[in-house]
Motif scaffolding. Structure first.
Motif, PDB file in Angstrom:
ATOM      1  N   GLU A 111      10.230  -3.268 -14.260  1.00 29.74           N
ATOM      2  CA  GLU A 111      10.930  -2.645 -13.133  1.00 29.74           C
ATOM      3  C   GLU A 111      11.635  -3.634 -12.200  1.00 29.74           C
ATOM      4  O   GLU A 111      12.569  -3.258 -11.515  1.00 29.74           O
ATOM      5  CB  GLU A 111       9.946  -1.800 -12.316  1.00 29.74           C
ATOM      6  CG  GLU A 111       9.358  -0.631 -13.071  1.00 29.74           C
ATOM      7  CD  GLU A 111      10.381   0.444 -13.383  1.00 29.74           C
ATOM      8  OE1 GLU A 111      11.462   0.485 -12.755  1.00 29.74           O
ATOM      9  OE2 GLU A 111      10.095   1.260 -14.276  1.00 29.74           O
ATOM     10  N   ASN A 112      11.138  -4.861 -12.120  1.00 33.06           N
ATOM     11  CA  ASN A 112      11.668  -5.854 -11.192  1.00 33.06           C
ATOM     12  C   ASN A 112      11.829  -5.256  -9.779  1.00 33.06           C
ATOM     13  O   ASN A 112      12.923  -5.257  -9.207  1.00 33.06           O
ATOM     14  CB  ASN A 112      13.005  -6.410 -11.697  1.00 33.06           C
ATOM     15  CG  ASN A 112      13.434  -7.634 -10.945  1.00 33.06           C
ATOM     16  OD1 ASN A 112      12.604  -8.378 -10.417  1.00 33.06           O
ATOM     17  ND2 ASN A 112      14.727  -7.848 -10.868  1.00 33.06           N
ATOM     18  N   PRO A 113      10.728  -4.744  -9.209  1.00 36.30           N
ATOM     19  CA  PRO A 113      10.833  -4.064  -7.914  1.00 36.30           C
ATOM     20  C   PRO A 113      11.010  -5.059  -6.761  1.00 36.30           C
ATOM     21  O   PRO A 113      10.593  -6.210  -6.840  1.00 36.30           O
ATOM     22  CB  PRO A 113       9.491  -3.352  -7.793  1.00 36.30           C
ATOM     23  CG  PRO A 113       8.543  -4.221  -8.557  1.00 36.30           C
ATOM     24  CD  PRO A 113       9.349  -4.764  -9.697  1.00 36.30           C
ATOM     25  N   ASP A 114      11.640  -4.570  -5.696  1.00 45.01           N
ATOM     26  CA  ASP A 114      11.691  -5.334  -4.452  1.00 45.01           C
ATOM     27  C   ASP A 114      10.350  -5.231  -3.739  1.00 45.01           C
ATOM     28  O   ASP A 114       9.902  -6.178  -3.097  1.00 45.01           O
ATOM     29  CB  ASP A 114      12.800  -4.796  -3.540  1.00 45.01           C
ATOM     30  CG  ASP A 114      14.170  -5.003  -4.153  1.00 45.01           C
ATOM     31  OD1 ASP A 114      14.516  -6.166  -4.440  1.00 45.01           O
ATOM     32  OD2 ASP A 114      14.884  -4.005  -4.347  1.00 45.01           O
ATOM     33  N   ILE A 115       9.738  -4.052  -3.871  1.00 44.63           N
ATOM     34  CA  ILE A 115       8.447  -3.786  -3.231  1.00 44.63           C
ATOM     35  C   ILE A 115       7.557  -3.051  -4.228  1.00 44.63           C
ATOM     36  O   ILE A 115       7.992  -2.095  -4.864  1.00 44.63           O
ATOM     37  CB  ILE A 115       8.617  -2.918  -1.963  1.00 44.63           C
ATOM     38  CG1 ILE A 115       9.512  -3.642  -0.952  1.00 44.63           C
ATOM     39  CG2 ILE A 115       7.264  -2.578  -1.348  1.00 44.63           C
ATOM     40  CD1 ILE A 115       9.929  -2.786   0.215  1.00 44.63           C
ATOM     41  N   LEU A 116       6.325  -3.508  -4.360  1.00 42.51           N
ATOM     42  CA  LEU A 116       5.331  -2.857  -5.204  1.00 42.51           C
ATOM     43  C   LEU A 116       4.151  -2.493  -4.311  1.00 42.51           C
ATOM     44  O   LEU A 116       3.522  -3.370  -3.730  1.00 42.51           O
ATOM     45  CB  LEU A 116       4.878  -3.787  -6.336  1.00 42.51           C
ATOM     46  CG  LEU A 116       3.811  -3.258  -7.285  1.00 42.51           C
ATOM     47  CD1 LEU A 116       4.289  -2.014  -8.015  1.00 42.51           C
ATOM     48  CD2 LEU A 116       3.399  -4.333  -8.271  1.00 42.51           C
ATOM     49  N   ILE A 117       3.883  -1.201  -4.198  1.00 44.98           N
ATOM     50  CA  ILE A 117       2.791  -0.723  -3.352  1.00 44.98           C
ATOM     51  C   ILE A 117       1.694  -0.187  -4.259  1.00 44.98           C
ATOM     52  O   ILE A 117       1.906   0.742  -5.023  1.00 44.98           O
ATOM     53  CB  ILE A 117       3.273   0.385  -2.387  1.00 44.98           C
ATOM     54  CG1 ILE A 117       4.372  -0.161  -1.482  1.00 44.98           C
ATOM     55  CG2 ILE A 117       2.095   0.921  -1.567  1.00 44.98           C
ATOM     56  CD1 ILE A 117       5.022   0.879  -0.602  1.00 44.98           C
ATOM     57  N   LEU A 118       0.511  -0.806  -4.155  1.00 44.78           N
ATOM     58  CA  LEU A 118      -0.636  -0.384  -4.949  1.00 44.78           C
ATOM     59  C   LEU A 118      -1.553   0.460  -4.074  1.00 44.78           C
ATOM     60  O   LEU A 118      -1.984  -0.004  -3.016  1.00 44.78           O
ATOM     61  CB  LEU A 118      -1.390  -1.598  -5.491  1.00 44.78           C
ATOM     62  CG  LEU A 118      -0.618  -2.439  -6.501  1.00 44.78           C
ATOM     63  CD1 LEU A 118       0.214  -3.491  -5.809  1.00 44.78           C
ATOM     64  CD2 LEU A 118      -1.556  -3.055  -7.492  1.00 44.78           C
ATOM     65  N   THR A 119      -1.822   1.674  -4.496  1.00 45.03           N
ATOM     66  CA  THR A 119      -2.731   2.543  -3.749  1.00 45.03           C
ATOM     67  C   THR A 119      -4.003   2.744  -4.560  1.00 45.03           C
ATOM     68  O   THR A 119      -4.032   2.505  -5.757  1.00 45.03           O
ATOM     69  CB  THR A 119      -2.095   3.913  -3.454  1.00 45.03           C
ATOM     70  OG1 THR A 119      -1.914   4.618  -4.688  1.00 45.03           O
ATOM     71  CG2 THR A 119      -0.768   3.763  -2.747  1.00 45.03           C
ATOM     72  N   GLY A 120      -5.052   3.197  -3.906  1.00 41.17           N
ATOM     73  CA  GLY A 120      -6.303   3.438  -4.587  1.00 41.17           C
ATOM     74  C   GLY A 120      -7.257   4.218  -3.709  1.00 41.17           C
ATOM     75  O   GLY A 120      -6.900   4.650  -2.615  1.00 41.17           O
ATOM     76  N   GLU A 121      -8.453   4.389  -4.178  1.00 42.12           N
ATOM     77  CA  GLU A 121      -9.484   5.059  -3.402  1.00 42.12           C
ATOM     78  C   GLU A 121     -10.817   4.363  -3.658  1.00 42.12           C
ATOM     79  O   GLU A 121     -10.990   3.713  -4.671  1.00 42.12           O
ATOM     80  CB  GLU A 121      -9.599   6.546  -3.771  1.00 42.12           C
ATOM     81  CG  GLU A 121     -10.326   6.795  -5.073  1.00 42.12           C
ATOM     82  CD  GLU A 121     -10.649   8.254  -5.300  1.00 42.12           C
ATOM     83  OE1 GLU A 121     -11.647   8.743  -4.753  1.00 42.12           O
ATOM     84  OE2 GLU A 121      -9.906   8.902  -6.047  1.00 42.12           O
ATOM     85  N   ALA A 122     -11.690   4.490  -2.722  1.00 38.44           N
ATOM     86  CA  ALA A 122     -13.038   3.968  -2.892  1.00 38.44           C
ATOM     87  C   ALA A 122     -14.009   5.091  -2.626  1.00 38.44           C
ATOM     88  O   ALA A 122     -13.838   5.866  -1.692  1.00 38.44           O
ATOM     89  CB  ALA A 122     -13.280   2.808  -1.919  1.00 38.44           C
ATOM     90  N   SER A 123     -15.002   5.202  -3.471  1.00 42.70           N
ATOM     91  CA  SER A 123     -15.984   6.275  -3.303  1.00 42.70           C
ATOM     92  C   SER A 123     -16.971   5.912  -2.210  1.00 42.70           C
ATOM     93  O   SER A 123     -17.325   4.805  -2.011  1.00 42.70           O
ATOM     94  CB  SER A 123     -16.743   6.486  -4.593  1.00 42.70           C
ATOM     95  OG  SER A 123     -15.857   6.867  -5.607  1.00 42.70           O
TER      96      SER A 123
END
Length: 65
Positions: free
Chosen positions: A53-65
């Motif tokens: 993708e060669n992104p300008d911005i990469l946002i990683l989301t997630g969750e924690a139990s």
């Protein structure tokens, strides 16, 4: 305009979905990728996303139990 890519995680444990996916699917204008719930695989997946993708911005989301 900057190219923004989002990531979310696959469901894990006994869950059918992951909250990170539920949030990202509301953001319809962005492309997203699922990340594996595995320390052994996640690094390669992120590297692949960046190479493809060669992104300008990469946002990683997630969750924690």
């Amino acid at each position: 305009m900057k190219k923004i890519i989002l990531t979310c995680f696959e469901p894990f444990g006994q869950r059918n979905t992951n909250v990170s996916y539920e949030v990202i699917k509301l953001l319809k204008d962005y492309k997203y990728y699922y990340l594996p719930v595995s320390w052994n695989d996640i690094g390669n997946k992120i590297k692949d996303i960046i190479e493809i993708e060669n992104p300008d911005i990469l946002i990683l989301t997630g969750e924690a139990s």
